[in-house]
Design a protein around this motif. Structure first.
Motif, PDB file in Angstrom:
ATOM      1  N   TYR B 102       1.756  24.857  62.153  1.00 23.20           N
ATOM      2  CA  TYR B 102       1.602  26.231  62.673  1.00 23.20           C
ATOM      3  C   TYR B 102       0.601  26.237  63.827  1.00 23.20           C
ATOM      4  CZ  TYR B 102      -0.052  31.111  62.564  1.00 23.20           C
ATOM      5  OH  TYR B 102      -0.441  32.383  62.882  1.00 23.20           O
ATOM      6  N   PHE B 103      -0.551  25.599  63.616  1.00 21.10           N
ATOM      7  CA  PHE B 103      -1.562  25.611  64.671  1.00 21.10           C
ATOM      8  C   PHE B 103      -1.108  24.773  65.862  1.00 21.10           C
ATOM      9  CE2 PHE B 103      -4.005  27.655  61.472  1.00 21.10           C
ATOM     10  CZ  PHE B 103      -4.823  28.498  62.187  1.00 21.10           C
ATOM     11  N   ARG B 105       1.862  24.505  66.953  1.00 19.31           N
ATOM     12  CA  ARG B 105       2.775  25.354  67.736  1.00 19.31           C
ATOM     13  C   ARG B 105       1.995  26.402  68.524  1.00 19.31           C
ATOM     14  NH1 ARG B 105       5.935  25.478  62.657  1.00 19.31           N
ATOM     15  NH2 ARG B 105       7.242  23.629  62.815  1.00 19.31           N
ATOM     16  N   LEU B 106       0.949  26.965  67.881  1.00 15.40           N
ATOM     17  CA  LEU B 106       0.136  27.945  68.612  1.00 15.40           C
ATOM     18  C   LEU B 106      -0.511  27.318  69.839  1.00 15.40           C
ATOM     19  CD1 LEU B 106      -1.728  30.017  65.852  1.00 15.40           C
ATOM     20  CD2 LEU B 106       0.029  30.819  67.408  1.00 15.40           C
ATOM     21  N   TYR B 107      -0.792  26.009  69.758  1.00 10.79           N
ATOM     22  CA  TYR B 107      -1.371  25.321  70.919  1.00 10.79           C
ATOM     23  C   TYR B 107      -0.292  24.974  71.944  1.00 10.79           C
ATOM     24  CZ  TYR B 107      -5.932  24.880  68.732  1.00 10.79           C
ATOM     25  OH  TYR B 107      -7.158  25.165  68.197  1.00 10.79           O
TER      26      TYR B 107
END
Lengths: 794, 258
Positions: B102-103, B105-107
């Protein structure tokens, strides 16, 4: 904004919520179980209620015993009401009759026995007093009381009636006995029978119920006696009700059903949309704070707005899902119950019980989207304020208290969709939905855009608020600190800044509203008869209610008082001149605005009478100067110092000048107690706020305000005397309308003049844009951020 | 990599009035270096690191991370950093893999690159067996591993560790310190706060001793020893703090009255 991040946050939050048993229970399981459970509980309770008997004591039964031919009130055993009165309705089973003190007498003797009348009266009164005592203690629920001589008088009455019939049949014999005329005169009506009574206490639920049941039964008995009397008089029964008005309903079944459902469905669905939004919102904000994952998310590259949008969409989906599932469950349970009821005799005809038309459900689903969006944004912003889940849940009640009246208002009888109501958030939407479900498309269509526009604005404001909450570190990392009012005040004074904080500005607004509310009562109580009365009212309103809190807070909570009140800079002469010009240009525009507002929200007669009273009293002023001081100078100074001085200065710390101007204008509008005035004042508040920010000085604002208010008198004069003026100077018809035509949407000035003034005023406002305004530290930072973001994008 | 100059963070406080949790501190940290903020509880270490990670905003001063200003370019700063703190928890209802992905992808990482990267990290941090375990079921050590994996998934040039070993047993703490040391060798700029002396001694290139929002002294371990007559770090730490407290009491007008 990066929509990929929004989508990422959304899908994560959705998965997270779907893995949460509590949320799933609230959203999916509860609706499915709720309605069958409610139905079952209701049926159970109903059985319980039916089994509950009402104990009723009868005092004076001997009065009606033994009257020949009287329809029986009790059955032969004397323990319940006669079958002929209660039939099979079950009402007879619900009442338990009690006879007490007089029973001994009943056993030995019938009415009219050897006992003397006064003694019997005394016994009866004693019995009544005892029964009353038992009613107070709750032993019995009601008393049926036949007063002394009730039976005797009733018998006399019936005899008299029979005699009269004979007299009518044989006039000669009757006339020889009685010299009075027989017919057409009220004098010969037999003397009235003493009134029997049902004694009960409306403060007691059981007693009220007993009264209801007894009224029904005893009404039947009275009717039976009346019918018997008619028979004796040889009058046919139908003479009593020779005809009846038959209702003819033009509405067809489907429309009638739609009208019923139009009232119920929006309310049920919207309440569930709110509940469905609330719990996920609390979990997604306060819950994340509690679990410590919010900081993790905040240190990721997703911006605050992206996080809020992702969470908002999640909350919205859950809100819609809750409402839909509730609707489905309610529908399924309802369908079952209806099919059961329709098999019972007498229910099949009732169309109100039929399921809602299919199209109404479609409209409901369409309306659900904006409503969930609004509720979700509101809940999210509130939940962001909360520190813990528990605190978040405390906020549900205030939200319900604010939104429920808006929904109830819309479904109250007689409330119809019009432009005014379509602009009220939530209510407008409910009314629009009601019209659509009823199938009144032509009525609904014109209001689709106003309703959706207002809802969209409210949504955006709520989202903006939520984003602000997420950007505030004081909200995110709020520690619980022991609150001590004394310490807090010392802290606020000791650590005050140069200009007021946002909290100080809001405190000032709150103080003004509170003073206005309480002083309003005092002012309303004082007489309003002379000019001095109205002068005192104006003075108190401006100086005590508006100026005093502003000055007090400025002195206490700011270091640079002149800067706070925008009195430290001398404005350029050009700004003063343009400000005065703007006031003159805005006057016709303002008048037109007032006419439009009156058209949208017509003021009641009371308000109009009050306005006229103020106008008349002002007319009694000793000279013109007094009026100018009261309606122009005083408000200009006091309101500007408060709203464009302290309040606007405080709100400038929000970081966006338009937010500060908008909010100060909103508060300025709200502080005018009459709604029609409020709207016009809020618009002027925007202009004044802009002047204050651009020039950095209160002087142009005060002068604008003074001129604008003074010109109101000119407008008023022109409106009143337009016909005389136009007779003398017909060429002025280019600019002025005749007062007769100022009904509807036209004001004193010709539309072209209003438009011209509006365009010129707009030009002057743009001209004010050339001033380089002094931003607050927060505004400067926001601008810098914006600039850097633009640079990095390039 | 990290430049902090005259940083002040003030909080309103009912009792003390406005007080500075961080009071005019300045320091620089560079690539391939572990910079330690060593101080007792309440020294202001967490506040400094929260400001570096843009979660808090400075009251005044300049803070630049990876060439970006934390106040005006917070989003760009967040792309440059990996932040692990006692208050950055792991999602209860997400598995280790889901959380790190998830993180990632956020990056803005693409799926293929992300999968390979997570495999590599899970391998290196020995997280294979907790791959599909939900956060709620993890032990403290497992959670800390997930946090680190989450912080390094996008291979940031700057890593911020706030009391990263607190609550961990000796074995896990040791493994974590080894990982951090390894990250330094990869050329990362690491800023590391702790109140445990030997962690700082063992791991860090430069150490700043913080107390009550101030940096009392700063330098490499050797330099600190030299300039303070060969004292070991622990003695130096206690002496500096005691001296600072005495000086504070002498200057406090409220205390003088008593």
């Amino acid at each position: 904004m990066n929509w990929r991040n929004v989508q990422l946050v959304l899908s994560r939050e959705m998965r997270d919520q779907l893995r949460d048993r509590r949320t799933l229970f609230m959203i999916a399981v509860l609706p499915i179980l709720l309605y069958p459970l409610v139905g079952m509980t209701f049926l159970q309770l109903k059985q319980f209620m039916q089994e509950h008997k009402t104990r009723v004591e009868v005092v004076g039964r001997e009065e009606i015993a033994g009257i020949d031919g009287l329809p029986p009130l009790f059955n032969i055993q004397g323990n319940r009401f006669a079958e002929s009165l209660v039939g099979e309705s079950g009402l007879g089973d619900q009442v338990e009759l009690v006879f007490r003190d007089q029973d001994s007498r009943m056993a030995g003797s019938q009415r009219g026995s050897q006992k003397s009348d006064p003694e019997q009266d005394m016994n009866l009164e004693q019995a009544l007093a005892n029964a009353r005592q038992r009613l107070t203690t709750g032993e019995i629920a009601a008393i049926i009381y036949f007063p002394p001589r009730f039976g005797k008088e009733l018998e006399l009455f019936r005899q008299e009636l029979a005699n009269r019939i004979i007299a009518v049949r044989n006039p000669e014999s009757a006339n020889s006995d009685n010299s009075e005329p027989v017919s057409g005169d009220r004098k010969d009506v037999p003397p009235p029978v003493p009134q029997p009574e049902i004694i009960f206490s409306s403060a007691n639920e059981r007693s009220s119920l007993a009264h209801l049941r007894l009224s029904q039964i005893l009404h039947q008995w009275t009717l039976a006696i009346g019918q018997q009397n008619l028979e004796v008089s040889r009058v046919p029964l139908f003479a009593m009700r020779p005809f009846e008005f038959r209702g003819q309903d033009l509405a067809q079944g489907a429309i009638r059903r739609a009208a019923v459902w139009a009232k119920i469905l929006p309310f049920v669905v919207f309440v569930w949309a709110l509940t469905g939004a609330f719990y996920p919102a609390v979990d997604l904000c306060a819950g994340e704070k509690e679990r410590g994952t919010l900081e993790t998310l905040l240190s990721s590259p997703a911006s605050r707005a992206e996080i809020v949008w992702g969470k908002l969409l999640t909350v919205m989906i859950f809100s819609i899902a809750t409402a839909v599932l509730n609707l489905v469950s309610l529908g399924a349970t309802g369908q079952f119950v209806i099919s059961q009821l329709q098999q019972m005799p007498g229910f099949g005809e009732d169309l109100a019980l039929a399921p809602p038309p299919f199209l109404s459900l479609v409209w409901l689903l369409v309306a659900l989207v904006p409503v969930s969006a609004l509720f979700s944004a509101l809940c999210l912003a509130l939940a962001a304020v909360a520190r813990s889940t528990r605190e978040g849940q405390y906020y549900l009640l205030p939200v319900l208290l604010v939104t429920a009246p808006l929904m109830v208002l819309a479904i109250s009888p007689g409330v119809e969709l019009d432009l005014g109501k379509s602009l009220v958030p939530v209510s407008g939407l409910v009314l629009l939905l009601k019209s659509l479900i009823e199938g009144n498309y032509s009525q609904a269509l014109p209001y689709v855009f106003p309703v959706l526009g207002v809802t969209a604005i409210c949504c955006l404001l709520s989202i903006r608020w939520a984003v602000e909450q997420f950007s505030k570190e004081s909200v995110l990392f709020r520690e619980s600190e022991r609150f001590d009012l004394r310490r807090w005040i010392i802290h606020a004074v000791r650590d005050r800044n140069d200009t007021p904080s946002i909290a100080t500005a809001l405190t000032c607004v709150a103080l003004i509203f509170l003073l206005r509310f309480f002083m309003g009562f005092a002012l309303a109580a004082s007489p309003m008869e002379t000019f001095s009365d109205i002068a005192v009212m104006f003075f108190v309103t401006q100086v005590v209610i508006i100026l005093f809190p502003a000055v007090l807070l400025t002195l206490l909570f700011t270091r640079q008082r002149r800067r706070t009140l925008l009195l430290d800079r001398r404005p350029p002469l050009s700004a003063i001149g343009m400000g005065l010009l703007l006031a003159c240009l805005m006057r016709p525009v303002g008048d037109q605005l007032v006419v439009w507002i009156q058209y949208l929200y017509p003021s009641g007669e009371e308000m109009a009478a009050f306005g006229q009273l103020i106008h008349d009293l002002l007319g009694q002023a000793p000279n013109f100067l007094w009026i100018i001081v009261l309606i122009a100078v005083l408000p200009a100074c006091c309101e500007e110092i408060a709203f464009r001085g302290l309040i606007l200065s405080g709100l400038r710390h929000l970081g966006h000048k338009w937010w500060a101007i908008g909010l100060s204008a909103l508060f300025f509008g709200l502080c005018h107690s009459i709604m029609q005035q409020s709207i016009a004042a809020a618009v002027m508040g925007l202009v004044l706020g802009y002047l204050a920010v651009q020039t950095g000085s209160l002087i142009p604002c005060i002068l604008f305000h003074m001129t604008y208010n003074s010109l109101e008198m000119v407008s008023g004069y022109l409106a009143k005397h337009s016909e005389e003026i136009l007779e003398k100077r017909p060429e002025l018809e280019l600019f002025l309308t005749k007062s007769g035509s100022s009904i509807g949407l036209a004001c004193t000035y010709q539309p072209f003049l209003v438009i011209a003034c509006g365009v010129l005023a707009l030009y002057v406002l743009v001209w004010f844009g050339r001033f380089s305004y002094v931003p607050s530290a927060e505004e400067y930072l926001e601008e810098l951020r914006h600039q850097r973001t633009q640079e990095s994008l390039v | 990599m990290i430049h902090v100059e005259h940083l002040i963070k003030a909080y309103p406080d009912l009792e003390r009035g406005r007080f500075n949790a961080v009071d005019r501190i300045s320091f620089d940290a560079h690539e391939g270096e572990i910079y330690a903020l060593l101080g007792p509880n309440g020294a202001g270490k967490t506040t400094v690191l929260r400001i570096l990670s843009t979660v808090l905003q400075p009251t005044s001063g300049i803070v630049v991370v990876g060439g970006f200003d934390v106040v005006t370019q917070p989003e760009l700063v967040r792309h440059q950093i990996g932040y692990v703190s006692t208050s950055t928890a792991v999602y209860d209802r997400m598995t280790a893999w889901e959380m790190v992905a998830y993180f990632g992808r956020l990056y803005g990482m693409d799926e293929e690159e992300l999968d390979a990267r997570i495999e590599e990290i899970f391998d290196r941090l020995q997280m294979k067996e907790i791959r599909n375990v939900l956060g709620a079921k993890m032990s403290t050590g497992m959670k800390q591993k997930v946090s680190i994996a989450r912080a390094i998934v996008h291979d940031p040039p700057v890593l911020i560790f706030d009391e990263a070993t607190s609550g961990l047993d000796v074995l896990v703490a040791r493994a974590l310190l080894d990982t951090i040391s390894e990250l330094r060798h990869q050329g990362k700029c690491i800023i590391f706060s702790t109140h445990i002396m030997h962690e700082a001694e063992r791991l860090c290139d430069r150490i700043a001793i913080m107390h009550r929002g101030r940096i009392l002294t700063e330098g490499t371990l050797a330099k600190l020893r030299d300039s303070h007559a060969g004292e070991d770090l622990e003695d130096l730490f206690f002496r500096l703090i005691a001296e600072h407290d005495r000086a504070g009491e002498a200057n406090d007008p409220a205390k003088l009255k008593v």
